[in-house]
Design a protein around this motif. Structure first.
Motif, PDB file in Angstrom:
ATOM      1  N   THR A 160     103.997  42.373  73.076  1.00  0.00           N
ATOM      2  CA  THR A 160     103.415  42.204  74.515  1.00  0.00           C
ATOM      3  C   THR A 160     104.796  43.706  74.951  1.00  0.00           C
ATOM      4  O   THR A 160     105.248  42.860  75.250  1.00  0.00           O
ATOM      5  CB  THR A 160     104.281  40.837  75.240  1.00  0.00           C
ATOM      6  N   ILE A 161     104.243  44.097  75.903  1.00  0.00           N
ATOM      7  CA  ILE A 161     105.099  45.142  77.228  1.00  0.00           C
ATOM      8  C   ILE A 161     104.687  44.933  78.432  1.00  0.00           C
ATOM      9  O   ILE A 161     103.943  44.531  79.161  1.00  0.00           O
ATOM     10  CB  ILE A 161     104.515  46.307  76.833  1.00  0.00           C
ATOM     11  N   THR A 162     106.365  45.076  78.537  1.00  0.00           N
ATOM     12  CA  THR A 162     106.366  44.623  80.336  1.00  0.00           C
ATOM     13  C   THR A 162     106.945  46.290  80.557  1.00  0.00           C
ATOM     14  O   THR A 162     108.085  47.128  79.871  1.00  0.00           O
ATOM     15  CB  THR A 162     107.905  43.927  80.455  1.00  0.00           C
ATOM     16  N   SER A 163     106.268  47.026  81.176  1.00  0.00           N
ATOM     17  CA  SER A 163     106.864  48.042  82.088  1.00  0.00           C
ATOM     18  C   SER A 163     106.306  47.898  83.905  1.00  0.00           C
ATOM     19  O   SER A 163     106.037  47.122  84.234  1.00  0.00           O
ATOM     20  CB  SER A 163     105.780  49.006  81.861  1.00  0.00           C
ATOM     21  N   ALA A 164     107.414  49.039  84.457  1.00  0.00           N
ATOM     22  CA  ALA A 164     107.477  49.104  85.413  1.00  0.00           C
ATOM     23  C   ALA A 164     108.389  50.265  85.713  1.00  0.00           C
ATOM     24  O   ALA A 164     108.757  51.256  85.233  1.00  0.00           O
ATOM     25  CB  ALA A 164     108.326  47.998  85.944  1.00  0.00           C
ATOM     26  N   ALA A 165     108.288  50.957  87.230  1.00  0.00           N
ATOM     27  CA  ALA A 165     108.285  52.175  87.641  1.00  0.00           C
ATOM     28  C   ALA A 165     108.761  52.083  88.955  1.00  0.00           C
ATOM     29  O   ALA A 165     107.621  51.847  89.252  1.00  0.00           O
ATOM     30  CB  ALA A 165     107.644  52.998  87.291  1.00  0.00           C
ATOM     31  N   VAL A 166     109.782  53.284  89.495  1.00  0.00           N
ATOM     32  CA  VAL A 166     109.819  53.114  90.826  1.00  0.00           C
ATOM     33  C   VAL A 166     109.391  54.497  91.383  1.00  0.00           C
ATOM     34  O   VAL A 166     110.457  55.172  90.647  1.00  0.00           O
ATOM     35  CB  VAL A 166     111.027  52.465  91.934  1.00  0.00           C
ATOM     36  N   GLY A 167     109.714  55.188  92.301  1.00  0.00           N
ATOM     37  CA  GLY A 167     109.380  56.907  92.571  1.00  0.00           C
ATOM     38  C   GLY A 167     109.125  57.010  94.517  1.00  0.00           C
ATOM     39  O   GLY A 167     108.638  55.762  95.093  1.00  0.00           O
ATOM     40  N   LEU A 168     110.125  57.682  94.766  1.00  0.00           N
ATOM     41  CA  LEU A 168     110.501  58.195  95.760  1.00  0.00           C
ATOM     42  C   LEU A 168     109.821  60.300  95.891  1.00  0.00           C
ATOM     43  O   LEU A 168     110.716  60.627  95.056  1.00  0.00           O
ATOM     44  CB  LEU A 168     112.024  58.374  96.470  1.00  0.00           C
ATOM     45  N   ILE A 169     109.202  60.229  96.791  1.00  0.00           N
ATOM     46  CA  ILE A 169     109.538  61.517  97.173  1.00  0.00           C
ATOM     47  C   ILE A 169     109.914  61.722  98.806  1.00  0.00           C
ATOM     48  O   ILE A 169     108.836  61.498  99.877  1.00  0.00           O
ATOM     49  CB  ILE A 169     107.332  61.632  96.920  1.00  0.00           C
ATOM     50  N   TRP A 170     110.351  62.630  98.920  1.00  0.00           N
ATOM     51  CA  TRP A 170     110.692  63.113  99.696  1.00  0.00           C
ATOM     52  C   TRP A 170     109.956  64.647 100.607  1.00  0.00           C
ATOM     53  O   TRP A 170     110.237  66.031  99.945  1.00  0.00           O
ATOM     54  CB  TRP A 170     112.485  63.753 100.099  1.00  0.00           C
ATOM     55  N   HIS A 171     109.156  64.675 101.550  1.00  0.00           N
ATOM     56  CA  HIS A 171     108.684  65.654 101.930  1.00  0.00           C
ATOM     57  C   HIS A 171     109.281  66.419 102.690  1.00  0.00           C
ATOM     58  O   HIS A 171     109.544  66.458 103.897  1.00  0.00           O
ATOM     59  CB  HIS A 171     107.151  65.823 103.095  1.00  0.00           C
ATOM     60  N   ALA A 172     110.005  67.050 102.725  1.00  0.00           N
ATOM     61  CA  ALA A 172     111.648  67.392 103.013  1.00  0.00           C
ATOM     62  C   ALA A 172     111.591  68.286 103.982  1.00  0.00           C
ATOM     63  O   ALA A 172     111.513  69.220 105.078  1.00  0.00           O
ATOM     64  CB  ALA A 172     112.294  68.461 101.909  1.00  0.00           C
ATOM     65  N   THR A 173     110.101  69.680 103.806  1.00  0.00           N
ATOM     66  CA  THR A 173     109.529  71.008 104.478  1.00  0.00           C
ATOM     67  C   THR A 173     108.255  70.925 104.529  1.00  0.00           C
ATOM     68  O   THR A 173     108.088  69.703 104.009  1.00  0.00           O
ATOM     69  CB  THR A 173     110.397  71.535 104.527  1.00  0.00           C
ATOM     70  N   PRO A 174     107.223  71.614 105.254  1.00  0.00           N
ATOM     71  CA  PRO A 174     106.214  71.383 105.227  1.00  0.00           C
ATOM     72  C   PRO A 174     105.733  72.047 103.649  1.00  0.00           C
ATOM     73  O   PRO A 174     104.360  71.411 102.623  1.00  0.00           O
ATOM     74  CB  PRO A 174     105.204  72.712 105.977  1.00  0.00           C
ATOM     75  N   SER A 175     106.620  72.630 102.952  1.00  0.00           N
ATOM     76  CA  SER A 175     105.586  73.225 101.554  1.00  0.00           C
ATOM     77  C   SER A 175     107.059  72.553 100.552  1.00  0.00           C
ATOM     78  O   SER A 175     106.041  73.360  99.407  1.00  0.00           O
ATOM     79  CB  SER A 175     106.343  75.066 101.619  1.00  0.00           C
ATOM     80  N   LEU A 176     107.582  71.815 100.782  1.00  0.00           N
ATOM     81  CA  LEU A 176     108.747  71.572  99.739  1.00  0.00           C
ATOM     82  C   LEU A 176     109.541  70.165  99.094  1.00  0.00           C
ATOM     83  O   LEU A 176     108.925  69.259 100.060  1.00  0.00           O
ATOM     84  CB  LEU A 176     110.472  72.536  99.933  1.00  0.00           C
ATOM     85  N   ASP A 177     108.418  69.636  98.493  1.00  0.00           N
ATOM     86  CA  ASP A 177     108.528  67.995  97.895  1.00  0.00           C
ATOM     87  C   ASP A 177     109.739  68.339  96.994  1.00  0.00           C
ATOM     88  O   ASP A 177     109.962  68.772  96.294  1.00  0.00           O
ATOM     89  CB  ASP A 177     107.606  67.433  97.262  1.00  0.00           C
ATOM     90  N   VAL A 178     110.666  66.869  97.364  1.00  0.00           N
ATOM     91  CA  VAL A 178     111.712  66.305  96.657  1.00  0.00           C
ATOM     92  C   VAL A 178     111.351  64.973  96.118  1.00  0.00           C
ATOM     93  O   VAL A 178     111.202  64.031  96.702  1.00  0.00           O
ATOM     94  CB  VAL A 178     113.148  66.372  97.283  1.00  0.00           C
ATOM     95  N   TYR A 179     111.516  64.345  94.727  1.00  0.00           N
ATOM     96  CA  TYR A 179     111.084  63.718  93.944  1.00  0.00           C
ATOM     97  C   TYR A 179     112.029  63.061  93.217  1.00  0.00           C
ATOM     98  O   TYR A 179     113.102  63.690  93.056  1.00  0.00           O
ATOM     99  CB  TYR A 179     109.568  63.855  93.600  1.00  0.00           C
ATOM    100  N   SER A 180     112.410  61.825  92.904  1.00  0.00           N
ATOM    101  CA  SER A 180     112.772  60.877  91.924  1.00  0.00           C
ATOM    102  C   SER A 180     112.362  60.123  91.113  1.00  0.00           C
ATOM    103  O   SER A 180     111.548  58.954  91.827  1.00  0.00           O
ATOM    104  CB  SER A 180     114.114  60.593  92.472  1.00  0.00           C
ATOM    105  N   TYR A 181     112.017  59.619  89.958  1.00  0.00           N
ATOM    106  CA  TYR A 181     111.552  58.285  89.408  1.00  0.00           C
ATOM    107  C   TYR A 181     112.198  57.642  88.576  1.00  0.00           C
ATOM    108  O   TYR A 181     113.517  57.994  88.102  1.00  0.00           O
ATOM    109  CB  TYR A 181     110.505  58.794  88.933  1.00  0.00           C
ATOM    110  N   ALA A 182     112.399  56.162  88.141  1.00  0.00           N
ATOM    111  CA  ALA A 182     113.262  55.982  87.242  1.00  0.00           C
ATOM    112  C   ALA A 182     112.022  54.768  86.926  1.00  0.00           C
ATOM    113  O   ALA A 182     111.416  53.899  87.293  1.00  0.00           O
ATOM    114  CB  ALA A 182     114.349  54.893  88.044  1.00  0.00           C
ATOM    115  N   GLY A 183     112.342  54.214  85.718  1.00  0.00           N
ATOM    116  CA  GLY A 183     111.280  53.865  85.284  1.00  0.00           C
ATOM    117  C   GLY A 183     111.027  53.302  83.837  1.00  0.00           C
ATOM    118  O   GLY A 183     111.923  53.941  83.187  1.00  0.00           O
TER     119      GLY A 183
END
Length: 523
Positions: free
Chosen positions: A399-422
């Motif tokens: 039996t496996i338990t899994s989870a993840a969360v991520g945030l994606i910030w569209h800082a400008t129309p051309s630039l994305d900044v992201y972070s994840y934890a899982g």
């Protein structure tokens, strides 16, 4: 008298002359009117021809597919190709990925986290660096309408992550193309009913809206193995889904089954063969070894399965003004199977999971949530096995338990900044014959050698209990215009691999990974 006669004659001539001029004027006016009438008649004839042409075009459009109704003059949108009523849309990119890992796991663009070595291995002590173009991808979508209510779509997608025995990194780096997706979709708009046949993302893979037959809402990271907690696979099978109102969809699928066993004849890739394999009964069979004559690679094994995987899924996309929200939940039935001493053993399993995609701030900040629980080893990023076996052939599901969360910030129309934890975490399942250990996560397994370099493999059996990761990165659009799009990014991740406790303790290890990427999207 003569003068009078001359006068009468001049008067008569003048009268005749005036009459002649009057007749000439009338004739000219008649001729002008005739010319004007002719011009008007030409205009009427021209307008009549135009009307007939428009009516003919409209009549032809009624007999053509709906695609042509919308655009009777030019049915092809920009960036597409139309041929005999079929619309072709090309996609894909050219990719170069740079990879650095502090522990050498001998992996390409995908970090197989169950390969992160303990101190027992030489690989623990030196890093690896490589470049790879193998994430380059090509796709084509063909669409058409059999009638105004029936839409057909065929989709194919390939990359270069295939690795035949002839592929290597020594000379030509000749890695071969492989089929990612190849499917046919049939949509009945009048019934809100949809069918899919072929290879696609498994139904339990998360999407961003509705029941997407070809897309997946994966973490936006560079690492090809993604983030722990993101579960997905691509399998051949059949799928059907129904639109229930504008916001709700319900789907079901049957897909190709496979079971990744541990401790049997074929351990899971990335996990050592734990336990005293010599005492496993030779009458135990969990897979077909070397089925090369059946169009499989003879170095690959195929598990024994008699029923397909069955998944049901519900998706909800509520209307919240400019804010997008997608919520889905799924359940998965799988049957594990082996044969021992002339008898078949089966074990029915059920798993469940869900996914949320939300625009926390429209067009600025996105949230991704993933979660699942059950016998899901082959879907994990680690990857974990699906099951182990006892000495008597009993199937021991993991039996496996899994989870993840991520945030994606569209800082400008051309630039994305992201972070994840899982994370992905396994529950031990084992059995003993006296003092002889079997199964996965058995506390009697020998871990004494896991902490010292170059000790015998038999003294380091640390089964992976949990994998954790945090990652962050940026992705920038360098150019976007008539010649396509050029993007580049960089990402850092820190991963921990933790083992079950055994004789000698519970080993653990980690890895620092930096990846860079340049991608050109020509379409």
């Amino acid at each position: 008298m003569r003068i009078i006669n001359y006068g009468l004659m001049l008067g008569l001539l003048a009268a005749c002359s005036g009459q002649a001029r009057a007749e000439d004027n009338v004739t000219s006016e008649i001729q002008a009117l005739n010319a004007r009438l002719k011009q008007l008649q030409q205009r009427v004839d021209s307008e009549a021809r135009r009307t007939r042409q428009v009516e003919a075009a409209q009549s032809k459009a009624v007999a053509m597919p709906a695609t042509y109704k919308a655009l009777p003059v030019d049915p092809c949108a920009a960036g597409k190709i139309c041929y005999k009523g079929i619309t072709l849309t090309f996609g894909g990119w050219v990719d170069l990925t740079g990879i650095y890992r502090s522990r050498n796991i001998a992996s390409d663009t995908g970090s197989v986290l169950n390969f992160i070595p303990y101190q027992q291995s030489h690989n623990y002590y030196f890093p690896e660096t490589r470049f790879s173009a193998r994430q380059s991808r090509f796709s084509v979508l063909a669409e058409g309408n059999a009638d105004p209510e029936t839409h057909l779509a065929g989709y194919g997608e390939i990359d270069f992550e295939g690795a035949a025995q002839t592929a290597n990194s020594v000379a030509t780096n000749s890695f071969n193309p492989r089929m990612r997706q190849l499917s046919l979709e049939i949509d009945r708009t009048d019934l809100g009913l949809h069918f899919l046949a072929g290879q696609s993302w498994s139904l339990n893979a998360p999407v961003k809206a509705g029941i997407d037959p070809r897309g997946v809402d994966a973490p936006g990271v560079i690492d090809f193995e993604s983030v722990p907690g993101f579960l997905a696979a691509r399998q051949p099978g059949l799928r059907v889904w129904q639109d229930i109102g504008p916001e709700f969809k319900l789907a079901a699928s049957v897909e190709n089954p496979q079971t990744s066993f541990f401790g049997g004849n074929t351990p899971t890739v990335g996990t050592p063969a734990i336990g005293p394999q010599g005492v496993l009964n030779p009458n135990l069979q969990v897979n077909l070894t070397g089925p090369g004559g059946s169009f499989f690679n003879n170095l690959n094994n195929v598990s024994l399965n008699q029923v397909p995987d069955v998944t049901v899924k519900a998706a909800w996309d509520p209307r919240l003004g400019p804010t997008k929200l997608h919520v889905e939940a799924w359940g998965l039935y799988r049957q594990l199977f082996d044969r021992f001493n002339g008898a078949n053993h089966t074990y029915d399993t059920g798993s469940f999971g869900g996914h949320v995609f939300a625009e926390l701030v429209p067009k600025t900040l996105d949230l991704q949530l993933y979660g699942a629980h059950g016998v899901l080893g082959r879907f994990t990023a680690t990857p974990f096995p699906d099951a182990a076996v006892a000495q008597d052939g009993t199937v021991l599901p993991l039996t496996i338990t899994s989870a993840a969360v991520g945030l994606i910030w569209h800082a400008t129309p051309s630039l994305d900044v992201y972070s994840y934890a899982g994370l992905e975490k396994a529950k031990a399942n084992f059995a003993n014959v006296g003092t002889v250990p079997f199964g996965y996560g058995n506390p009697l397994y020998n871990n004494t050698g896991c902490f010292t370099e170059n000790t015998p493999a038999a003294t380091c059996n640390g089964n992976t209990r949990e994998v954790r990761q945090i990652t962050a990165g940026i992705y920038d659009t360098i150019y976007q215009g008539n010649y396509g799009t050029l993007k580049a990014g960089v990402q850092y991740s820190y991963t921990q691999r933790l083992a079950f406790d055994g004789v000698g303790g519970a080993p653990k290890t980690d890895d620092n990974i930096v990846m860079t990427q340049i991608r050109y999207y020509p379409f």
